[in-house]
Motif scaffolding. Structure first.
Motif, PDB file in Angstrom:
ATOM      1  N   LEU A 111       0.877  -1.255  -0.067  1.00 20.13           N
ATOM      2  CA  LEU A 111      -0.015  -0.058   0.076  1.00 20.13           C
ATOM      3  C   LEU A 111       0.726   1.362  -0.126  1.00 20.13           C
ATOM      4  N   CYS A 112       1.820   1.330   0.649  1.00 23.81           N
ATOM      5  CA  CYS A 112       2.584   2.441   0.829  1.00 23.81           C
ATOM      6  C   CYS A 112       4.305   2.245   0.690  1.00 23.81           C
ATOM      7  N   THR A 113       5.067   3.092   0.132  1.00 25.19           N
ATOM      8  CA  THR A 113       6.231   2.830  -0.262  1.00 25.19           C
ATOM      9  C   THR A 113       6.880   4.169  -0.216  1.00 25.19           C
ATOM     10  N   ALA A 114       8.343   4.167   0.067  1.00 24.59           N
ATOM     11  CA  ALA A 114       9.271   5.333   0.147  1.00 24.59           C
ATOM     12  C   ALA A 114       8.945   6.487   0.928  1.00 24.59           C
ATOM     13  N   GLY A 115       9.028   6.080   2.135  1.00 28.97           N
ATOM     14  CA  GLY A 115       8.839   7.137   3.210  1.00 28.97           C
ATOM     15  C   GLY A 115      10.222   7.458   4.015  1.00 28.97           C
ATOM     16  N   ARG A 116       9.938   8.055   5.143  1.00 34.47           N
ATOM     17  CA  ARG A 116      11.089   8.488   5.968  1.00 34.47           C
ATOM     18  C   ARG A 116      10.774   8.932   7.362  1.00 34.47           C
ATOM     19  N   LEU A 117      11.495   8.690   8.343  1.00 29.57           N
ATOM     20  CA  LEU A 117      11.419   9.048   9.775  1.00 29.57           C
ATOM     21  C   LEU A 117      12.605   9.667  10.192  1.00 29.57           C
ATOM     22  N   ASP A 118      12.958  10.943  10.524  1.00 33.11           N
ATOM     23  CA  ASP A 118      14.089  11.610  10.935  1.00 33.11           C
ATOM     24  C   ASP A 118      14.233  11.214  12.717  1.00 33.11           C
ATOM     25  N   VAL A 119      15.220  10.996  13.036  1.00 30.56           N
ATOM     26  CA  VAL A 119      15.474  10.746  14.545  1.00 30.56           C
ATOM     27  C   VAL A 119      16.890  11.710  14.897  1.00 30.56           C
ATOM     28  N   GLU A 120      16.522  12.060  16.086  1.00 28.33           N
ATOM     29  CA  GLU A 120      17.891  12.836  16.514  1.00 28.33           C
ATOM     30  C   GLU A 120      18.785  12.177  17.445  1.00 28.33           C
ATOM     31  N   ILE A 130      11.934   4.707   5.053  1.00 29.49           N
ATOM     32  CA  ILE A 130      11.114   3.551   4.823  1.00 29.49           C
ATOM     33  C   ILE A 130      11.008   3.066   3.611  1.00 29.49           C
ATOM     34  N   GLU A 131      11.349   1.672   3.609  1.00 26.70           N
ATOM     35  CA  GLU A 131      11.084   0.882   2.187  1.00 26.70           C
ATOM     36  C   GLU A 131       9.599   0.939   1.795  1.00 26.70           C
ATOM     37  N   ARG A 132       8.971   0.404   2.988  1.00 28.70           N
ATOM     38  CA  ARG A 132       7.379  -0.072   2.569  1.00 28.70           C
ATOM     39  C   ARG A 132       6.559  -0.065   3.760  1.00 28.70           C
ATOM     40  N   VAL A 133       5.392   0.141   3.644  1.00 22.74           N
ATOM     41  CA  VAL A 133       4.457  -0.160   4.662  1.00 22.74           C
ATOM     42  C   VAL A 133       3.489  -0.756   4.290  1.00 22.74           C
ATOM     43  N   HIS A 134       3.200  -2.192   4.677  1.00 24.23           N
ATOM     44  CA  HIS A 134       2.241  -2.803   3.984  1.00 24.23           C
ATOM     45  C   HIS A 134       1.167  -3.709   4.983  1.00 24.23           C
ATOM     46  N   LEU A 135       0.105  -4.348   4.670  1.00 27.78           N
ATOM     47  CA  LEU A 135      -0.713  -4.558   5.799  1.00 27.78           C
ATOM     48  C   LEU A 135      -0.780  -6.081   5.466  1.00 27.78           C
ATOM     49  N   GLU A 136      -1.002  -7.086   6.738  1.00 24.94           N
ATOM     50  CA  GLU A 136      -1.200  -8.334   6.537  1.00 24.94           C
ATOM     51  C   GLU A 136      -1.986  -8.742   7.799  1.00 24.94           C
ATOM     52  N   GLU A 137      -2.052 -10.068   7.999  1.00 30.13           N
ATOM     53  CA  GLU A 137      -2.852 -10.352   9.247  1.00 30.13           C
ATOM     54  C   GLU A 137      -1.784 -11.209  10.147  1.00 30.13           C
ATOM     55  N   LEU A 169      -2.336  -6.471  10.839  1.00 32.18           N
ATOM     56  CA  LEU A 169      -0.954  -6.074  11.379  1.00 32.18           C
ATOM     57  C   LEU A 169      -0.325  -5.262  10.166  1.00 32.18           C
ATOM     58  N   VAL A 170       0.357  -4.101  10.620  1.00 33.66           N
ATOM     59  CA  VAL A 170       1.009  -3.242   9.546  1.00 33.66           C
ATOM     60  C   VAL A 170       2.584  -3.652   9.871  1.00 33.66           C
ATOM     61  N   GLU A 171       3.258  -3.997   8.769  1.00 39.30           N
ATOM     62  CA  GLU A 171       4.495  -4.034   8.734  1.00 39.30           C
ATOM     63  C   GLU A 171       5.302  -2.842   8.225  1.00 39.30           C
ATOM     64  N   ILE A 172       6.063  -2.086   8.699  1.00 36.43           N
ATOM     65  CA  ILE A 172       6.936  -1.180   8.371  1.00 36.43           C
ATOM     66  C   ILE A 172       8.334  -1.298   8.361  1.00 36.43           C
ATOM     67  N   VAL A 173       8.767  -1.542   7.091  1.00 42.09           N
ATOM     68  CA  VAL A 173      10.143  -1.725   6.880  1.00 42.09           C
ATOM     69  C   VAL A 173      11.231  -0.691   6.473  1.00 42.09           C
ATOM     70  N   THR A 174      12.330  -0.667   7.077  1.00 42.29           N
ATOM     71  CA  THR A 174      13.251   0.553   6.780  1.00 42.29           C
ATOM     72  C   THR A 174      14.235   0.012   5.751  1.00 42.29           C
ATOM     73  N   ARG A 175      14.695   0.855   5.078  1.00 44.70           N
ATOM     74  CA  ARG A 175      15.780   0.623   4.124  1.00 44.70           C
ATOM     75  C   ARG A 175      17.074   0.444   5.082  1.00 44.70           C
ATOM     76  N   PRO A 176      18.090  -0.073   4.757  1.00 48.84           N
ATOM     77  CA  PRO A 176      19.412  -0.420   5.463  1.00 48.84           C
ATOM     78  C   PRO A 176      19.788   1.272   5.981  1.00 48.84           C
ATOM     79  N   VAL A 177      20.188   1.488   7.184  1.00 49.56           N
ATOM     80  CA  VAL A 177      20.585   2.606   7.737  1.00 49.56           C
ATOM     81  C   VAL A 177      22.282   2.494   7.912  1.00 49.56           C
ATOM     82  N   ALA A 178      23.005   3.009   7.269  1.00 52.26           N
ATOM     83  CA  ALA A 178      24.506   3.270   7.445  1.00 52.26           C
ATOM     84  C   ALA A 178      25.106   4.446   8.047  1.00 52.26           C
ATOM     85  N   GLY A 179      26.213   4.394   8.602  1.00 51.88           N
ATOM     86  CA  GLY A 179      26.603   5.810   8.873  1.00 51.88           C
ATOM     87  C   GLY A 179      26.556   6.096  10.339  1.00 51.88           C
TER      88      GLY A 179
END
Ligand code: ADP
Ligand code: MG
Ligand code: ZN
Length: 499
Positions: A111-120, A130-137, A169-179
């Motif tokens: 349902l949803c792709t290519a997002g972001r969340l900034d943290v400090e 964020i790679e994807r946000v999808h819906l499942e059971e 159930l919503v699954e939120i998958v990040t892209r790899p975070v390096a650095g």
């Protein structure tokens, strides 16, 4: 078997960590994803089931509109692109808690792709893509009976509870975070905290990690510094608290570094996190996507959210944590670093409510990040799960402010509140915690301190006024901390200096 571990600081000179987080959130919908069954937590096992969520042959699923709406709102809040066309897919695997032999999920058409969340963290902003946000059971729950650990190994027999089967159930998958380097453990924790805050603000779930309504899998790999290819990752499951997210990253960094240092290879596998030792142990070797034989779910129509609806949902989003933080920082006049601590401790909302109940921002901050953070840490629980409400914390600060109790007595009053004895004012009364006024008892204690230390009195009278501190201390001790230190000091001055 104990793992060899490399010192954390030392491994950073040779390896760069890469993290990836997969977060599952149980939506707070009244009914399940594909049937009308209730979703109440903690109900008698197998009382919230029907032919659909038990996977009986011939039953047909119908998608829950409220769950689709919540998923889109989560996607929007994370800045995702919302798909105009999206499908459910069958993820095939056998497990006793998955009665159909497949889980209805989403695969290549989420349902949803290519997002972001900034943290400090420590003054630096890390962008988590964020790679994807999808819906499942959700699956059912296996209960292993008879063993010492609650795990299948050593158990006498196992039972399955299908109440959870089919909860959206919503699954939120990040892209790899390096650095992130040495901050990787904290960045991982800050991300899950921030994500939890977003979902809580949306009202999409109660996001309680200890009840499993927010669950996190922590992926981690190490890159030898300067390497061109990324290292092999492990995926750690059972990470049931924010603190554990941080610990799991730290442990895997130290373990993988030892494997690599010894010339070994990291095995791509799932691992289990152990809350008691903070260590991970090998689970199963990791399946590839192809092992699941994904294919589009033929019993459900595709989801094609129309643009006007998505725009309406976007317009209706509440103020999100990032904006709220900026606004509150301005209103409270606290430095940016303090705000970061509040956010990363998951305390922004608690402080906000404490201020709303009448406390000053500085007092509210002091209590939640000081005494209460310490208690939560000792008890191994999250701040929000302490048995004290923001209103009660505000009442404590008011009692200190009006001089009824001092900080030390306030901590004792807090003991009573946490023990379920009622509001702070009631605890102060029932335990007689109020600071002493200029009572006969206090006058007697002051006189005794003066009589007991003629040398100190002489010093003070000779001009060394700081020496008065020793007398204040003696009185405080004699009154078991029940006196108000400022009052004691004034009484001593009146007698030693003026008198
Ligand atoms: P799977 O379904 O096998 O768990 P996903 O494609 O869903 O695989 O990705 C799992 C997570 O692992 C994602 O969050 C991704 O960013 C992360 N990830 C992928 N490669 C690495 C890596 N080399 N190191 C750390 N994390 C990684
Ligand atoms: Mg995964
Ligand atoms: Zn059902």
């Amino acid at each position: 078997m104990t793992d060899t571990l490399v010192e954390f600081d030392e491994l950073l000179t040779r390896y760069e960590p890469v993290i990836g987080l997969e977060t599952h959130v149980e939506l707070g919908t009244a009914s399940k994803m594909f049937c009308g069954c209730a979703t109440t937590f903690g109900a008698e096992p197998n009382t919230q089931t029907c032919p659909v969520c038990l996977g009986l042959p011939g039953s047909l699923p119908v998608a829950n509109a409220a769950a689709v709406e919540s998923t889109i709102r989560i996607g929007l809040a994370l800045g995702c692109r919302i798909a105009g066309w999206s499908r459910f897919a069958r993820k095939n695997y056998f497990y006793p808690d998955i009665p159909k032999g497949f889980q209805v999920s989403q695969y290549d058409e989420p349902l949803c792709t290519a997002g972001r969340l900034d943290v400090e963290v420590d003054g630096r902003t890390y962008r988590v893509e964020i790679e994807r946000v999808h819906l499942e059971e959700d699956t059912g729950k296996n209960l292993h009976v008879g063993g010492a650990t609650g795990r299948i190994h050593g158990a006498d027999h196992s039972l399955v509870d299908f109440n959870r089967a089919g909860i959206p159930l919503v699954e939120i998958v990040t892209r790899p975070v390096a650095g992130a380097g040495e901050k990787a453990p904290e960045v991982a924790r800050a991300y899950v905290t921030a994500l939890r805050d977003v979902i809580q603000t949306l009202g999409a779930s109660d996001v309680r990690m200890e009840q499993g309504s927010l669950r996190c899998d922590v992926n981690l790999s190490l890159n030898p510094v300067g390497a061109l290819e990324w290292g092999t990752r492990t995926e750690t499951k059972n990470v049931n608290s924010l603190r554990s997210v941080e610990r799991a990253v730290r442990y895997e960094m130290r373990r993988q570094a030892a494997v690599l240092d010894a010339g070994g290879r990291v095995v791509q596998e799932t691992r289990h996190f152990h809350e008691d030792t903070g260590s991970t142990s090998s689970g199963r070797s990791k399946e590839e996507a192809t092992d699941y034989r994904y294919f589009p779910e033929p019993d459900l129509v595709p989801l094609a959210p129309d643009t006007a609806w998505v725009e309406e949902l976007a317009a209706g989003l509440p103020e999100l944590p990032a904006a709220r933080r900026v606004r509150l920082q301005e209103e409270w006049g606290l430095p940016a670093t303090e705000m970061t601590w509040l956010v990363n401790a998951g305390a922004l909302g608690l402080v906000e409510q404490t201020v709303a109940a009448g406390a000053s921002p500085a007092d509210a901050r002091k209590w939640w990040l000081g005494e209460l953070a310490r208690r939560a840490n000792d008890a191994g629980v999250e701040l929000a799960d302490l048995a004290v409400t923001p209103a009660q914390v505000a009442e404590l600060t008011a009692l200190v402010g009006e001089g009824t109790i001092n900080d030390k007595l306030a901590r004792q009053a807090l003991d009573g509140v946490l023990a379920g004895e009622g509001d702070p004012r009631a605890v102060v009364l029932s335990h007689g915690l109020a600071v002493m006024g200029e009572s006969d008892e206090l006058v007697a204690a002051v006189d005794a301190a003066i009589a007991g230390a003629p040398d100190v009195v002489a010093k003070v009278q000779g001009g060394k006024v700081q020496a008065l501190g020793a007398l204040v201390g003696a009185v405080m001790k004699a009154t078991r901390g029940q006196a108000d230190a400022a009052t004691v000091r004034r009484m001593l001055e009146e007698r030693v200096l003026v008198g």
